[in-house]
Scaffold this active site. Structure first.
Site, PDB file in Angstrom:
ATOM      1  CD  GLU A  60      12.711 -15.482   5.699  1.00  0.00           C
ATOM      2  OE1 GLU A  60      13.271 -14.570   5.055  1.00  0.00           O
ATOM      3  OE2 GLU A  60      13.161 -15.926   6.769  1.00  0.00           O
ATOM      4  CG  HIS A 129      11.464 -12.804  16.567  1.00  0.00           C
ATOM      5  ND1 HIS A 129      12.093 -11.637  16.216  1.00  0.00           N
ATOM      6  CD2 HIS A 129      12.129 -13.787  15.912  1.00  0.00           C
ATOM      7  CE1 HIS A 129      13.101 -11.898  15.402  1.00  0.00           C
ATOM      8  NE2 HIS A 129      13.148 -13.191  15.189  1.00  0.00           N
TER       9      HIS A 129
END
Lengths: 327, 394, 439
Positions: A60, A129
């Protein structure tokens, strides 16, 4: 006009903007061959080719920075985070590079990039998450933060975000991808950034809600209507720049306000809005600004605990009753 | 493709053969060994055991002289003039910093001139350069005027970033200088993205990305290496290994200190280069640039250098000894190159004096410009936050 | 054995007391029943007597400080007795409010904030059970939403007179709105008091005024409320007092016949002149053009004069709205119309409810003098007797003049003797010289 899901609306926005401008490309984890972890990018690889629809390694920070560099050299990247939870790895490039490049280069390098993906709670995916990170990004001047709550808003705002010349953090809500609504198929349909939407008009109390909380707030408003309390529901849609004007005008009319959000309350967007209201509409308030936020804990896994952590219709109703002084 | 892979493999093998000489158990700190240490922690003398890949000064000069044959005099003089300009500029910066004219951080490049000048002399004007915060030399070498760089250091409106960036954030879109970047390693993914864009647009531009050896420990370096080779991006990664990450030596910070070897993990072509030899840097860069321009392939260059000044102007320097610095100064890239030029009769003593005068005048002119340049207008505080600002509706 | 002196309950409604003055100081000998201190209650300043013998060992609250009922304020004991176990339990007193020294109460009563005397109970943790005004009193400050504060400021409402219905007694929008609608203003929220006044005062609408007068409210001061309560308990719900004067009516009668000669259609009566004069005098004495509203006193901007009309079933008082703004002819025709419809019982409620002052005339029945009963919440009513020729001394000569006796009944809660007397003086002056009406 057609009835489509938010997922499809986002897909349309990306497709249309990529067709419109060759400099727009899409990259992210599983956006191409896999067709998108949440199927938002379904069919784009086939239609637009591997040069412009690019599967990235799980890296990322690297691909976020690569996107910013590409934007410096004239491209208009759309960078998908599989979820915004993973954007945490990329925050150096988003904050230190994208947000500041135009300023520290004395106006020479703007960064037309969109970082998008789902954020907020999903369904039992636990602590790492299920995070709503909008207040992080909205903190930084130089970034724009957008959070749609309807398919039409999703499409119109994403198209504007892609056309925008600044870095835009575009946070979708995983639970809302399947929500349906009418969406324009006009390729020039856009919704400007920085303009709030009054989702429901009312006169007794204002509910400011974004993203997942907008449908919840609307249900609360319906319930309250039956009790004779008329609620105005305002969706700022863009968190930064924030259309505080529309919110303040509403508060001046209703004199009471509840701000609903699924994020943590501490240093959150609702706290900022509350502060702005206090500064700009103090003399119009008949009750203290009330926040209804997600519970201030990491998101638990167990279904019952997860349910308890996310604001519900009843909590918003109770908050409105409280600010409206209804026993 | 096959050729590229075999080349990478060959370079890798070369790196491997060098590995044994790097096998030296890191010494523990030499507490009390030097009375100049204020902290009690003194890093290993970076020159105590000379790297066999680094030629002694005579050999460097011999190599430079051999290369003179392939270069025209004007190029050689220009390289010399650039190195001297950067040296004088940095000396002036130190002076101005000490006088309080320059604020914040100020990372000087003295000792490392051969890297930026040598590498940037190998690229075209439309190629891109991105670097770290030790960047004054790169900015000047890429074509930003010393005036604009000095004015930026002074925080003046005439600076290349209009006074908003400072020492660490020089930018000039005109000459494709895409910045000094202040987060260690932060520019590496950016440069990778610039290279991605040039390939996307199918130009033959090359991107040079400079960073220090400490950045190699950052994830951003490894993530970029991976993507660059995976996607075949025309980027030349130039690691300026000055052997200290601020005050921490390579040995105390890196398990495998042969940086050129890191490329093996990504099958990237790599080379080890003597960073005190400006022409060696130039040649290695030329090879890497050709690889990038023709085949859209990245290269990692490890350029061994040494900084003669502290990490920044506020560095107490207690992690290394004066003696160590002096040993490195014997291989001062400017001294080596000027000696070669003189010994080969390319430049006379008088010409050298003339160049020095010109360079000094240029630096003085830069200072005058910076002094005379106005401060940014107060309203500049609020400009350039957004390219598409949304006016607040009051 | 030491005697703990606590704040005593000195009135039925007292919740806390302010120590006005210590009559003994520490070290003084004290015997049972001896006055120890003066305590200001919500009602009066009372003497507190010692309930033990010995020496006043320790005083815990100073003059001017307040303490709730039952709080330890002093200890009486033997000179050498150990009182440390008691002293350690003494709570802190409420500091005195600088602006409310007892001696200045009369003068400062209108500007001082709510005093502890208003308190019913101290604010407790149980907010649900706490009546609205409590929080204000306990903290000594008003709790009011920003909006309510602004609305009140714009409407001239004094928040000290408002009961807050929000949590902890917070004064909120609906509380102020309630008062604004009581004021008769139709505009919500930011009641446009001034606009309303302008409308009333506009000459074009002079003769068409049917709306009730605008007014502003001022808080009923502590003194005013105490007087009100005290008088009520002694004299009945409305504490009347009466003022009588005799008025020479020759000039008024002369004016009346003069006007009627000019236009016989006008048919001006002496009573019409009295209404006009009363209206003019009321405008000069606004304290009389007022009503007591429990927690505040309402002062009217205009003289809405009720005129008592005897009808078969009893009595109604139709109202001449803003009589101060109307001409004699307007008043005359309006009175005729209202009286006529009153007898037919065709008045609308707004035509007979909500006067600021009333006039009752029994002169036509030959009554020389009488006292009228106030029509609440009006502050006063004027009883008019018959006009009759009487010998009076003018310039040391006995002459005959048309004399009329009037008696004003005043609500002592709003009008004091002198106030009423001054009004009556003005009324008499104008009526004896009606030219004052036009100067």
């Amino acid at each position: 006009m057609a009835i489509v899901t938010m997922r499809e609306a986002l897909n349309q926005a990306i497709r249309e903007e990529m067709q419109r401008d060759d400099n727009v490309f899409l990259m992210g984890e599983e956006v191409a061959a896999y067709q998108g972890a949440y199927k938002v990018t379904k069919g784009l690889l086939e239609e637009l080719g591997p040069k412009r629809v690019i599967d990235t390694p799980i890296t990322e920070l690297g691909f976020a920075g690569l996107g910013v560099g590409a934007a410096m050299a004239g491209l208009r990247p759309i960078v998908e985070f599989m979820t915004f939870n993973f954007s945490i790895l990329a925050t150096d490039q988003i904050i230190n590079s994208a947000a500041k490049m135009l300023y520290m280069s004395g106006g020479q390098f703007n960064i037309p990039i969109v970082f998008r993906g789902p954020g907020g709670s999903a369904f039992q995916v636990s602590s790492q998450h299920s995070q709503a990170l909008e207040s992080w990004f909205a903190y930084f001047p130089g970034l724009k933060v957008v959070m749609p709550s309807t398919p039409a808003d999703a499409k119109g705002l994403l198209k504007s975000s892609i056309r925008d010349n600044d870095p835009v953090i575009f946070i979708e809500q995983e639970r809302m991808y399947g929500n349906k609504g009418e969406v324009s198929d006009d390729p020039e349909f856009t919704i400007p950034l920085g303009v709030a939407d009054i989702k429901r008009e009312g006169k007794d109390a204002t509910i400011v809600a974004r993203s997942l909380m907008v449908p919840v707030a609307l249900k609360a408003a319906e319930a309250l209507e039956k009790e004779g309390v008329s609620c105005e529901v305002i969706d700022p849609r863009t968190i930064r720049p924030l259309d505080i004007h529309t919110i303040v005008e509403s508060v001046k009319k209703t004199n009471r306000v509840v701000i609903a959000e699924e994020s943590h309350p501490f240093c959150g967007v609702a706290a900022e809005i509350a502060s702005e209201i206090m500064e700009r509409a103090f003399d119009y308030l008949d009750a203290p600004v009330k926040r209804v936020s997600g519970v201030d804990v990491p998101m638990p896994y167990a279904k019952n605990l997860e349910d308890a952590a996310i604001p519900k219709v009843e909590q918003i109703v109770a908050a409105v009753r409280q600010v409206a002084y209804i026993e | 493709m096959a050729a590229n892979q075999s080349q990478a493999r060959r370079l890798r093998t070369m790196a491997k053969s060098n590995q044994d000489v790097r096998k030296r158990a890191p010494e523990s700190s030499r507490v009390g060994a030097e009375d100049t240490s204020a902290t009690g922690v003194l890093d290993h003398d970076a020159a105590e055991e000379a790297d066999p890949r680094l030629d002694p000064t005579q050999a460097v000069k011999a190599a430079q002289k051999r290369r003179f044959a392939e270069l025209d005099r004007a190029t050689l003089i220009d390289i010399y003039r650039q190195m001297l300009l950067v040296r004088r500029f940095e000396e002036k910066s130190a002076e101005a910093y000490s006088a309080g004219k320059i604020g914040g951080f100020c990372h000087l490049y003295i000792g490392q001139e051969a890297v930026a000048i040598g590498a940037i002399s190998a690229i075209r004007k439309d190629d891109y350069v991105l670097t770290s915060y030790r960047e004054h030399a790169h900015a000047i070498a890429k074509g930003i005027s010393p005036q604009a760089v000095m004015a930026e250091l002074y925080g003046k409106a005439g600076g290349c970033s209009h006074g908003k960036g400072g020492s660490m954030h020089m930018f000039d879109k005109e000459v494709n200088f895409l910045g000094g970047h202040g987060i260690v390693g932060g520019q590496i993914p950016l440069a990778t993205g610039v290279a991605f864009a040039t390939k996307y647009k199918e130009t033959d531009q090359v991107t040079l990305c400079f960073f220090g050896e400490a950045a190699v420990n950052q994830g951003a370096f490894h993530e970029s290496m991976n993507m660059a080779q995976l996607w075949k991006l025309p980027c030349v990664y130039i690691c300026e290994n000055n052997q200290y990450g601020m005050g921490t030596s390579l040995e105390r910070a890196m398990s495998l200190q042969d940086i050129s070897q890191k490329a093996c993990a990504y099958e990237i072509a790599s080379e080890f280069v003597d960073g005190m030899d400006v022409l060696a840097v130039r040649e290695a860069t030329l090879r890497a640039v050709e690889r990038a321009r023709k085949n859209y392939l990245p290269t990692l260059l490890e350029v061994r250098t040494y900084r003669f000044m502290g990490h920044s102007m506020s560095d107490p320097g207690n992690y290394r000894t004066r003696a160590e610095i002096e040993r490195h100064q014997e291989r001062d890239p400017l001294k080596l190159f000027s000696a070669s030029l003189k010994e080969e009769g390319i430049i006379s003593e008088a010409e050298m004096k003339k160049i020095d005068d010109e360079v000094r005048a240029k630096v003085e002119e830069a200072v005058r410009f910076a002094e005379g340049s106005p401060l940014p207008e107060p309203e500049e505080l609020f400009t350039n936050v957004y390219a598409d600002p949304i006016p607040e509706n009051e | 054995m030491a005697t703990q002196v606590i704040m005593p309950k000195l009135s039925p409604t007292m919740e806390e007391g302010q120590l006005s003055r210590w009559l003994k100081k520490e070290g003084d000998k004290v015997s049972m029943g001896e006055p120890l201190a003066e305590i200001d209650t919500d009602k009066a300043t009372m003497e507190m007597q010692a309930l033990g013998n010995g020496v006043l060992r320790k005083i815990f609250i100073q003059e001017g400080e307040s303490a709730p009922l039952g709080q330890l304020i002093a200890i009486i004991g033997e000179p050498d007795e150990d009182i440390s176990s008691i002293t350690s339990q003494a709570p802190a007193a409420t500091p005195a409010k600088a602006e409310t020294p007892p001696a200045e109460k009369e003068e400062t009563e209108e500007v001082k904030p709510a005093t502890p005397a208003e308190a019913d109970t101290p604010a407790s943790g149980n907010g649900r059970q706490t009546p609205a005004p409590v929080a204000q009193a306990a903290t000594g400050r008003l709790i009011v939403s920003p909006l309510a504060a602004r609305m009140a400021a714009e409407s001239g409402i004094d928040l000290r007179s408002v009961n807050g219905s929000g949590p902890g007694g917070r004064i909120i929008k609906r509380d102020v709105e309630g008062l604004i609608s009581q004021q008769g203003s139709t505009a919500p929220g930011v009641a446009t008091k001034q606009t309303h006044l302008r409308a009333v005062g506009s000459p074009a609408q002079k003769s068409a005024i049917t709306a009730a007068s605008a007014y502003h409210d001022e808080p009923a001061s502590e003194m005013r409320r105490t007087i009100a309560k005290r008088l009520v308990t002694s004299l009945g719900p409305v504490p009347h007092f009466f003022l009588t004067t005799e008025i020479e009516m020759d000039r008024a009668a002369e004016m009346r016949s003069g006007i009627n000669e000019l236009d016989p259609e006008l048919k001006i009566s002496v009573n019409d002149i009295i209404i006009k004069v009363a209206a003019a005098a009321l405008l000069q004495h606004r304290q009389v053009n007022a009503s007591f509203q429990d927690k505040f006193v309402r002062y009217y901007e205009h003289a809405d004069i009720g005129v008592a009309v005897a009808i078969e079933e009893g009595l109604v008082t139709p109202i001449i709205r803003a009589a101060d703004q109307k001409s004699l002819s307007d008043i005359a025709s309006e009175v005729r119309d209202l009286a006529g419809r009153a007898r037919e019982r065709k008045l609308r409620p707004e035509e007979y409810m909500g006067a600021s002052f009333s006039i009752s005339n029994l002169g036509m029945f030959g009554i020389d003098e009488f006292t009228a009963v106030i029509n609440p919440p009006e502050g006063a009513i004027l009883a008019i007797g018959a006009m009759s020729p009487k010998p009076v001394v003018r310039n040391n000569e006995v002459v005959v003049r048309q004399m009329m006796r009037v008696t004003m009944s005043c609500d002592h809660r709003v009008i004091d003797g002198a106030t009423g007397a001054r009004f009556l003086q003005t009324f008499k002056k104008i009526l004896e010289n009606p030219l004052f009406l036009i100067v």
